[in-house]
Design a protein around this motif. Structure first.
Motif, PDB file in Angstrom:
ATOM      1  N   ALA A 107      85.582  59.015  -3.616  1.00 10.52           N
ATOM      2  CA  ALA A 107      86.729  58.305  -5.148  1.00 10.52           C
ATOM      3  C   ALA A 107      87.465  60.004  -5.101  1.00 10.52           C
ATOM      4  CB  ALA A 107      85.972  58.865  -5.783  1.00 10.52           C
ATOM      5  N   PHE A 108      87.207  60.677  -5.836  1.00  9.56           N
ATOM      6  CA  PHE A 108      88.291  62.100  -5.330  1.00  9.56           C
ATOM      7  C   PHE A 108      89.860  61.871  -4.651  1.00  9.56           C
ATOM      8  CE2 PHE A 108      90.520  66.161  -4.367  1.00  9.56           C
ATOM      9  CZ  PHE A 108      90.684  66.694  -5.523  1.00  9.56           C
ATOM     10  N   TYR A 109      89.450  61.741  -3.164  1.00  6.34           N
ATOM     11  CA  TYR A 109      91.090  61.421  -2.211  1.00  6.34           C
ATOM     12  C   TYR A 109      91.486  60.254  -3.346  1.00  6.34           C
ATOM     13  CZ  TYR A 109      89.469  65.533  -0.240  1.00  6.34           C
ATOM     14  OH  TYR A 109      89.254  66.532   0.535  1.00  6.34           O
ATOM     15  N   LYS A 110      90.904  59.129  -3.216  1.00  4.05           N
ATOM     16  CA  LYS A 110      91.423  57.675  -3.114  1.00  4.05           C
ATOM     17  C   LYS A 110      91.876  57.906  -5.112  1.00  4.05           C
ATOM     18  CE  LYS A 110      89.797  52.837  -4.335  1.00  4.05           C
ATOM     19  NZ  LYS A 110      89.030  52.094  -4.346  1.00  4.05           N
ATOM     20  N   ASN A 111      91.533  58.558  -5.607  1.00  5.89           N
ATOM     21  CA  ASN A 111      92.264  59.149  -7.661  1.00  5.89           C
ATOM     22  C   ASN A 111      93.483  59.639  -7.124  1.00  5.89           C
ATOM     23  OD1 ASN A 111      90.870  56.973  -8.354  1.00  5.89           O
ATOM     24  ND2 ASN A 111      89.393  59.298  -8.676  1.00  5.89           N
ATOM     25  N   ARG A 112      93.496  60.271  -5.590  1.00  2.52           N
ATOM     26  CA  ARG A 112      94.474  61.077  -5.562  1.00  2.52           C
ATOM     27  C   ARG A 112      95.808  60.480  -4.988  1.00  2.52           C
ATOM     28  NH1 ARG A 112      96.040  66.542  -6.918  1.00  2.52           N
ATOM     29  NH2 ARG A 112      97.170  66.552  -5.100  1.00  2.52           N
ATOM     30  N   GLY A 113      95.643  58.994  -4.727  1.00  2.00           N
ATOM     31  CA  GLY A 113      96.554  58.221  -3.435  1.00  2.00           C
ATOM     32  C   GLY A 113      96.293  58.177  -2.152  1.00  2.00           C
ATOM     33  N   TYR A 114      95.444  58.927  -1.663  1.00  2.00           N
ATOM     34  CA  TYR A 114      95.032  59.372  -0.564  1.00  2.00           C
ATOM     35  C   TYR A 114      94.343  57.396  -0.098  1.00  2.00           C
ATOM     36  CZ  TYR A 114      96.065  63.791  -0.343  1.00  2.00           C
ATOM     37  OH  TYR A 114      97.420  64.501  -0.307  1.00  2.00           O
ATOM     38  N   THR A 115      94.667  57.357   1.472  1.00  2.00           N
ATOM     39  CA  THR A 115      94.440  55.524   1.906  1.00  2.00           C
ATOM     40  C   THR A 115      94.794  56.151   3.852  1.00  2.00           C
ATOM     41  OG1 THR A 115      96.216  54.919   2.261  1.00  2.00           O
ATOM     42  CG2 THR A 115      95.900  54.303   0.904  1.00  2.00           C
ATOM     43  N   LYS A 116      93.245  55.051   3.705  1.00  2.00           N
ATOM     44  CA  LYS A 116      93.316  55.020   5.187  1.00  2.00           C
ATOM     45  C   LYS A 116      94.598  54.793   6.237  1.00  2.00           C
ATOM     46  CE  LYS A 116      88.800  52.978   5.174  1.00  2.00           C
ATOM     47  NZ  LYS A 116      87.612  52.022   5.646  1.00  2.00           N
ATOM     48  N   PRO A 117      95.232  55.387   7.285  1.00  2.00           N
ATOM     49  CA  PRO A 117      96.720  55.420   7.828  1.00  2.00           C
ATOM     50  C   PRO A 117      96.638  54.168   8.483  1.00  2.00           C
ATOM     51  CG  PRO A 117      94.983  56.678   9.284  1.00  2.00           C
ATOM     52  CD  PRO A 117      94.440  56.394   8.052  1.00  2.00           C
ATOM     53  N   SER A 118      97.973  53.870   7.560  1.00  2.00           N
ATOM     54  CA  SER A 118      98.279  52.626   8.275  1.00  2.00           C
ATOM     55  C   SER A 118      99.376  52.455  10.052  1.00  2.00           C
ATOM     56  CB  SER A 118      99.094  51.941   7.656  1.00  2.00           C
ATOM     57  OG  SER A 118     100.150  52.859   6.782  1.00  2.00           O
ATOM     58  N   PHE A 119      99.279  53.516   9.927  1.00  2.00           N
ATOM     59  CA  PHE A 119     100.069  53.859  11.786  1.00  2.00           C
ATOM     60  C   PHE A 119      99.525  54.643  12.524  1.00  2.00           C
ATOM     61  CE2 PHE A 119     101.648  57.215   8.139  1.00  2.00           C
ATOM     62  CZ  PHE A 119     101.646  57.978   8.756  1.00  2.00           C
ATOM     63  N   THR A 120      98.831  54.372  13.781  1.00  2.00           N
ATOM     64  CA  THR A 120      98.154  54.814  13.606  1.00  2.00           C
ATOM     65  C   THR A 120      98.467  54.981  16.189  1.00  2.00           C
ATOM     66  OG1 THR A 120      96.718  53.815  14.477  1.00  2.00           O
ATOM     67  CG2 THR A 120      96.228  55.622  13.410  1.00  2.00           C
ATOM     68  N   GLU A 121     100.203  53.933  15.217  1.00  2.00           N
ATOM     69  CA  GLU A 121     100.355  53.663  17.800  1.00  2.00           C
ATOM     70  C   GLU A 121     100.380  55.521  17.764  1.00  2.00           C
ATOM     71  OE1 GLU A 121     104.194  51.474  18.865  1.00  2.00           O
ATOM     72  OE2 GLU A 121     102.684  50.506  17.476  1.00  2.00           O
ATOM     73  N   GLY A 122     100.475  55.320  19.354  1.00  5.83           N
ATOM     74  CA  GLY A 122     100.701  56.606  19.590  1.00  5.83           C
ATOM     75  C   GLY A 122     100.071  57.915  19.508  1.00  5.83           C
ATOM     76  N   MET A 123      98.826  57.543  18.751  1.00  2.00           N
ATOM     77  CA  MET A 123      97.692  58.572  18.413  1.00  2.00           C
ATOM     78  C   MET A 123      96.222  58.167  19.383  1.00  2.00           C
ATOM     79  SD  MET A 123      98.679  59.490  14.407  1.00  2.00           S
ATOM     80  CE  MET A 123      98.156  61.023  14.455  1.00  2.00           C
ATOM     81  N   ASP A 124      96.222  59.732  19.425  1.00  2.00           N
ATOM     82  CA  ASP A 124      94.732  59.562  20.172  1.00  2.00           C
ATOM     83  C   ASP A 124      94.156  60.515  18.936  1.00  2.00           C
ATOM     84  OD1 ASP A 124      92.101  60.248  21.734  1.00  2.00           O
ATOM     85  OD2 ASP A 124      93.917  61.451  23.503  1.00  2.00           O
ATOM     86  N   LEU A 125      93.318  58.780  18.612  1.00  2.00           N
ATOM     87  CA  LEU A 125      92.359  58.721  17.372  1.00  2.00           C
ATOM     88  C   LEU A 125      91.212  59.630  17.699  1.00  2.00           C
ATOM     89  CD1 LEU A 125      92.817  55.894  15.377  1.00  2.00           C
ATOM     90  CD2 LEU A 125      94.498  57.694  15.086  1.00  2.00           C
ATOM     91  N   MET A 126      90.470  59.504  19.357  1.00  4.14           N
ATOM     92  CA  MET A 126      89.122  59.977  19.066  1.00  4.14           C
ATOM     93  C   MET A 126      89.249  61.708  19.775  1.00  4.14           C
ATOM     94  SD  MET A 126      86.957  57.926  19.162  1.00  4.14           S
ATOM     95  CE  MET A 126      86.012  58.592  20.539  1.00  4.14           C
ATOM     96  N   ARG A 127      90.455  61.895  20.243  1.00  2.00           N
ATOM     97  CA  ARG A 127      90.310  63.234  20.090  1.00  2.00           C
ATOM     98  C   ARG A 127      91.023  63.952  18.933  1.00  2.00           C
ATOM     99  NH1 ARG A 127      90.894  67.290  23.817  1.00  2.00           N
ATOM    100  NH2 ARG A 127      92.459  66.871  24.356  1.00  2.00           N
ATOM    101  N   LEU A 128      91.468  63.152  17.739  1.00  5.22           N
ATOM    102  CA  LEU A 128      91.799  63.795  16.220  1.00  5.22           C
ATOM    103  C   LEU A 128      90.964  64.145  15.490  1.00  5.22           C
ATOM    104  CD1 LEU A 128      93.614  64.204  13.937  1.00  5.22           C
ATOM    105  CD2 LEU A 128      93.509  62.176  13.112  1.00  5.22           C
ATOM    106  N   GLU A 129      89.614  62.787  15.850  1.00  6.80           N
ATOM    107  CA  GLU A 129      88.000  63.172  15.636  1.00  6.80           C
ATOM    108  C   GLU A 129      87.335  64.634  15.806  1.00  6.80           C
ATOM    109  OE1 GLU A 129      84.241  60.530  15.035  1.00  6.80           O
ATOM    110  OE2 GLU A 129      86.282  59.991  15.269  1.00  6.80           O
ATOM    111  N   ASP A 130      87.958  65.268  17.330  1.00  8.03           N
ATOM    112  CA  ASP A 130      87.118  65.662  17.767  1.00  8.03           C
ATOM    113  C   ASP A 130      87.996  66.944  17.233  1.00  8.03           C
ATOM    114  OD1 ASP A 130      85.021  63.843  19.083  1.00  8.03           O
ATOM    115  OD2 ASP A 130      86.634  64.449  21.867  1.00  8.03           O
ATOM    116  N   ASN A 131      88.958  66.881  17.129  1.00  3.10           N
ATOM    117  CA  ASN A 131      89.304  68.337  17.055  1.00  3.10           C
ATOM    118  C   ASN A 131      89.427  68.656  15.324  1.00  3.10           C
ATOM    119  OD1 ASN A 131      91.013  68.465  19.566  1.00  3.10           O
ATOM    120  ND2 ASN A 131      93.297  67.873  17.992  1.00  3.10           N
ATOM    121  N   ALA A 132      89.028  67.681  14.774  1.00  2.64           N
ATOM    122  CA  ALA A 132      88.587  67.583  13.377  1.00  2.64           C
ATOM    123  C   ALA A 132      87.255  68.184  13.086  1.00  2.64           C
ATOM    124  CB  ALA A 132      88.876  66.581  12.688  1.00  2.64           C
TER     125      ALA A 132
END
Length: 133
Positions: A107-132
């Motif tokens: 709710a905090f981030y939604k109220n600040r205007g954060y959204t799920k990313p609409s652009f992920t082409e060219g990204m290794d999302l599994m690697r991002l999740e592991d790194n995070a």
């Protein structure tokens, strides 16, 4: 249970190691008391972004506010500062993740205007999740 001193030393060591990799830690203080903290880092994007776009991304990590100081706008002020800092340093996209069960943070981030990313082409999302994590 580790002592507070041991916890602080371990925390300082982790912050130092991440700083070498380019992470920046921010503290919000009331008088001399640290009441909130957060970190901006590009470390999470290592081997994730397959183009030069990586240079415009930062990851928001470990946004925390002490339980006695929540619901006073401190986290909003801290996020304002992080966002301004990122913008002034040429970063145009901030990423973060929140566990689905953390409804207050969602709710905090939604109220600040954060959204799920609409652009992920060219990204290794599994690697991002592991790194995070």
């Amino acid at each position: 249970v580790p002592s507070r001193y041991a916890f602080r030393m371990a925390t300082a060591e982790i912050a130092s190691e991440r700083a070498v990799g380019g992470a920046t830690t921010f503290l919000a203080k009331l008088d001399t008391l640290a009441v909130a903290a957060a970190e901006l880092s590009s470390i999470e994007f290592e081997d994730v972004v397959l183009s030069n776009e990586q240079q415009t991304f930062l990851y928001v990590t470990d946004v925390v506010t002490s339980s006695q100081h929540r619901r006073r706008g401190i986290a909003n002020h801290l996020m304002d500062f992080l966002e301004d800092y990122a913008c002034c340093n040429g970063k145009v996209t901030l990423w973060l993740h929140v566990k689905p069960e953390n409804t207050q943070a969602l709710a905090f981030y939604k109220n600040r205007g954060y959204t799920k990313p609409s652009f992920t082409e060219g990204m290794d999302l599994m690697r991002l999740e592991d790194n995070a994590e």
